[in-house]
Design a protein around this motif. Sequence first.
Motif, mmCIF file in Angstrom:
data_model
loop_
_atom_site.group_PDB
_atom_site.id
_atom_site.type_symbol
_atom_site.label_atom_id
_atom_site.label_comp_id
_atom_site.label_asym_id
_atom_site.label_seq_id
_atom_site.Cartn_x
_atom_site.Cartn_y
_atom_site.Cartn_z
ATOM 1 N N ARG A 31 -3.343 43.231 45.399
ATOM 2 C CA ARG A 31 -2.297 43.360 44.377
ATOM 3 C C ARG A 31 -2.628 42.502 43.161
ATOM 4 N N TRP A 37 -4.289 40.249 37.218
ATOM 5 C CA TRP A 37 -3.940 38.834 37.079
ATOM 6 C C TRP A 37 -5.151 37.913 37.059
ATOM 7 N N LEU A 41 -4.369 35.591 34.169
ATOM 8 C CA LEU A 41 -3.922 34.260 34.605
ATOM 9 C C LEU A 41 -5.055 33.236 34.678
ATOM 10 N N SER A 105 0.873 25.629 36.341
ATOM 11 C CA SER A 105 2.040 26.406 35.911
ATOM 12 C C SER A 105 2.217 27.643 36.783
ATOM 13 N N LEU A 106 1.217 27.949 37.633
ATOM 14 C CA LEU A 106 1.320 29.098 38.537
ATOM 15 C C LEU A 106 1.806 28.695 39.924
ATOM 16 N N TYR A 107 2.165 27.431 40.083
ATOM 17 C CA TYR A 107 2.562 26.955 41.418
ATOM 18 C C TYR A 107 3.765 27.737 41.944
ATOM 19 N N LEU A 108 3.649 28.163 43.180
ATOM 20 C CA LEU A 108 4.763 28.821 43.850
ATOM 21 C C LEU A 108 4.926 28.206 45.226
ATOM 22 N N TYR A 111 3.212 30.134 48.016
ATOM 23 C CA TYR A 111 1.769 29.949 48.077
ATOM 24 C C TYR A 111 1.443 28.685 48.886
ATOM 25 N N ALA A 232 12.679 38.337 40.820
ATOM 26 C CA ALA A 232 11.242 38.657 40.815
ATOM 27 C C ALA A 232 10.495 37.640 41.666
ATOM 28 N N ILE A 233 10.535 37.822 42.989
ATOM 29 C CA ILE A 233 9.876 36.834 43.839
ATOM 30 C C ILE A 233 8.748 37.448 44.657
ATOM 31 N N GLY A 234 8.190 38.551 44.149
ATOM 32 C CA GLY A 234 6.944 39.083 44.660
ATOM 33 C C GLY A 234 6.897 39.313 46.154
ATOM 34 N N VAL A 235 5.816 38.825 46.786
ATOM 35 C CA VAL A 235 5.594 39.106 48.206
ATOM 36 C C VAL A 235 6.292 38.096 49.112
ATOM 37 N N TRP A 362 3.016 32.311 28.919
ATOM 38 C CA TRP A 362 3.566 31.950 30.223
ATOM 39 C C TRP A 362 3.296 30.493 30.557
ATOM 40 N N GLN A 366 6.349 27.359 30.860
ATOM 41 C CA GLN A 366 6.454 26.364 31.933
ATOM 42 C C GLN A 366 6.314 24.944 31.380
#
Lengths: 440, 319
Positions: A31, A37, A41, A105-108, A111, A232-235, A362, A366
């Motif tokens: 995905r 991405w 990204l 800034s991509l921290y989730l 993950y 929008a919390i993806g997978v 983006w 953040q």
Amino acid sequence: MEGRAFRAVDGASVVAFRVLFGLLGSFSAARFLVKGWVESLYLAPDHHLTYAWFSWIRPLPAPLMYAVVVAMVPLGLAIAAGWRTRLAAAGYLAAFAYCELIDASLYLNHYWYVTLALVLVVALPTSGRTVPAIVVWLLRFQLAVVYLMAGIAKLNHDWLVRGEPMGLWLALRTDLPTVGSLLDEPWVGITASWLGAAFDLTIVGWLLWRRSRPLAYTALVVFHVLTWRMFAIGVFPWVMIAGTTIFFDPAWPRRFARAPGLGGDRPISGSGRPASHGVRPSPPRHLAHWLLIAAGSWVVLQLVLPLRHLVYAGDVRWTEEGYYGSFRVMLTEKAGLLRFDVTDPATGETWSVEPPAVLTDWQAGQAAIRADLTLAAAHLVADGFARAGHRDVEVRAESWVSFNGRRRQRMIDPAVDLAALGRHARASEYVVPLDPPVTE
Amino acid sequence: MRVHRWCSAAVLAGLALVVAACGDDGPSRTDVLGDYANDVALPRYQRLAATADDLVAAVGEACAAPSDETVRAGLDAVGEARSSWLSTAAMPTGPIMERRSEAVIDWPVRVADIERLISGSAPGDITANVIANNVGADTRGLSALDLVLSTDDVVDRLGDQRWCDYVTATTEVVAAEAHLLLDDWTVSFAEGAPFVDVLAEDAGNTWVGMIVNDSINVVHMLTEAPDDAPDGAANVASDRATQLDGLGEIVTAIGPLLGDELAGRLAGEVDAAQAAFTDGDVDGGRALTGEVEATLATEVASRLGVTIGFSDADGDSAG
């Protein structure tokens, strides 16, 4: 203790966990590629907002960067198939962690969960007809930490009394049929907040109790599908829906397979070998002792790490200090405005720099709301000026943030020269305390 | 026992429906956007088209019979049209952004380019088509008309057919663009429904976000220092005050979505900035406009969910 920990239990649920986890890992990487991405990204940004401890990590050249992400697709499938499981999981972990460490800034949070779960898949036996009971319990524990920490984090004034930020988010969905007209009602936000906190704090218990498990899992699926639909919390919802099957009876896949029309009592083993082949002997006593110590240390670390913010000054939701790895999921709504005022003390020249001058939109978004990223961005600005011949510029932030619907206030002390601060500076050195303060 | 459970479920479902029916009847986003489209934005665009038509007539008379009076009337018409444009351009979401109308209706002027165009033309060469398609944005528009009609020897210049060709063609281009914008609002936008309907049916909140973002962009430009010496130096302070007038109307329109306290405070900030510009205090106005920008980018964006805080990737990074 050792006897109970290493008692052989049916390995089917662990295998099912591994299969679902591997498939989702593979799907997630695919995905990522399909959505472009890797380019947008990792490769497109001129600069990255790095983690303070990993500022040396940079994206690879495009072909290699793509190779890393592409490799995660077969590695995920290998994990699912149980082929060289530990090697595949180690490879996936290395690739995944590398990608995640490129830009803070991509921290989730999910993950971070995936990273920890990969460590467990590398370390623990996840194939075979039987596995030590401790394997099942460690996998359950890791998921329990996510819910428990997310629940504990919700025990604060904003969430329970003001019903924020849930109220703000629900009010955006008044377009939904039937219930839409209710969603901007304050009591709906508060009710949803309490239900969310109760869910996070108790769902593990309900899943562990055999009698409540079917209803609890149904509620869990409904909860995660609803959040998937609304936010929008993806997978993340699918990771949790798949992962929490580990709370079922260890033999559940075998029973499921015995259901009429599903093929009878076939052993479920990642290796595909006969069922009798995978019965695992207990480890020697001295080894078991050390394995228990290692497992206990892991458990303590997982409980301490998310709560480390308690020893830091200020509210973690405002300072973000102690946020990473804390499973503080969807607890804040922030919107910010950021600009840097740059001064060259040698010449007296001044400049006003907007974050998009060095960051993508983006990243800038953040950086405007997360203090550590503001600091990272300030250093990027200073580096840019140094390259242009203005060494030792002073960089100050004009930073305004609205937090959970509050009136805007300065987030960064405008008197502090951020370029003079190290990347490891404590938030108390440059973040303006929240006024009025909020307590957990 | 089973019947009892079904009855309980039916009662609960009924209660849920009753509760749903008892929801607050406060204005929804679609209501507010519909009111904004019909009552605030559309009248601005109608006025812009009307003042542009008046401008065409006034400039036509000035060219037909050049005199101090007809030129003065032409200048007044330029002022009206420009004032109308500035307050309308504070609401650029939709057609203005889509058509890039600013480059047609009003753009910083380069005098040398205008004079080069006139001197290189023969009578009858400069038509609306030339102005629309063959010259740069800095050679046309309302500021250009204002500049030309303000020159000391304008009455004499208008005796030169080429100058009359230029001002006539420029006004025609402005008027045509104003009418195209109005058509976008009332007839069809982007080959679809009229924009007034597009806004009023914004169930997905797309346009709320764009209105706020566009407002932030407009306000941000007002916080910037004016160019050092723009040709035809228009009154920077009064221009900015006029633009803030349009922004103030947006704030009033979306006020029901912001709550009384925030809407009132934001309106107060806009008024304060506008007052400073009206008084000719450009630096003070810029500083106060910065307050408006900060409130829009933080509290308004947060309240309206314009910046949820999720990254482009999937995520929970809002918290």
